[in-house]
Structures are given as C-alpha cells and as structure tokens.
Write an enzyme that holds these catalytic residues in place. Sequence first.
Site, PDB file in Angstrom:
ATOM      1  CG  HIS A 119      -0.893   4.465  13.089  1.00  0.00           C
ATOM      2  ND1 HIS A 119      -1.473   5.136  12.033  1.00  0.00           N
ATOM      3  CD2 HIS A 119       0.440   4.492  12.866  1.00  0.00           C
ATOM      4  CE1 HIS A 119      -0.536   5.565  11.213  1.00  0.00           C
ATOM      5  NE2 HIS A 119       0.645   5.173  11.691  1.00  0.00           N
ATOM      6  CB  CYS A 139       3.104   3.171  10.933  1.00  0.00           C
ATOM      7  SG  CYS A 139       4.160   3.797  12.244  1.00  0.00           S
TER       8      CYS A 139
END
Length: 164
Positions: A119, A139
């Site tokens: 992301h 992430c």
Amino acid sequence: MALVLTSVAISQPKVDKDEYYVVIKKSDFTLTVYNRNHVWVARYPVVFGSKDLGDKMIAGDRKTPEGTFHIVSKKVHSKWCRFLALDYPNAESYEKFNERKAHGVISPNASIGGGIGIHGTWPNEDFAVDNYQPWTEGCISTKNEYIIELYNLLPVGTKVIIEP
C-alpha cells in the site's frame, strides 16, 4: 441542427495475471516488477513495519512475511491511497508457522496474523519511504504515486515473491 458529442470509453486491454510478477527484497528496500520474460519493468523503494527485517513469526510482530504470495484483491484505500491485498497466510506460511510452534520457537498460543498487503503512505507522508522509516504493521509500503502505478498495472492473481 444541434451538434451532439458522445464519449466513447477507451478501455485498457485486460492484463493476464501471469504477465508480470513482483520481487520484494527486504534487505534492499526494493519492489521490482518483471514481465513474463523475466525482464525488469520497474523498481520502487519500499519500507516495512520493523527495523528487524526477519521473517514474520506471529501476529503483531510488525514483520513482513517471506515467501511466495499472490495479489488477491485491490481497493482504493481511505488511509493509504491504494491497497493490494496478499494471500497471507497461505499454505507455505502455515507450514512455517506450525513448524516453529512444534520446535518451540514461538508460543503454542501464538496466532499467525493476516491482512498483509502492499500500500501507499498516509497522505503527505511519502517522506517515510525516502527516510526508510519502518511504520507499517507488517505490510509493504511505497510512495502514493508508485502504489497508483502498481495498482493500475498489476491484476489480481499476480505473483509476489518476498525475499530477505
């Protein structure tokens, strides 16, 4: 006589899930896109969640898992611009996790975690990538302009290899 203008939607050709694959090298803080002929297409700087770049062990350790994954969904994200969800945990992840439990490396009560993806950053915080600041929960994060390019390029099903 009135002139009527109509617009015709120009659609992008559908890209096959095997057209590209991604290699993330944690030690180099890079995400590289290759085409099906193994030719380098693009490279982006990335950051993770922990200064400890080891393999994810348990939920909440802020480490990024290593192994072979696939993009399972894509969405515009209210906080991080775009989100490419990975199929973590997958069979390979569970095998490593269960082996670590069996050998006492992690607690028998530990959980594996989930929700790992690629992301962007918080709005106006691309500097986190420039400064290699670990800030995610495990992430992979890149600049918002780059995640938009990746979001537009990579279809669901694309292979993502995360290496140490």
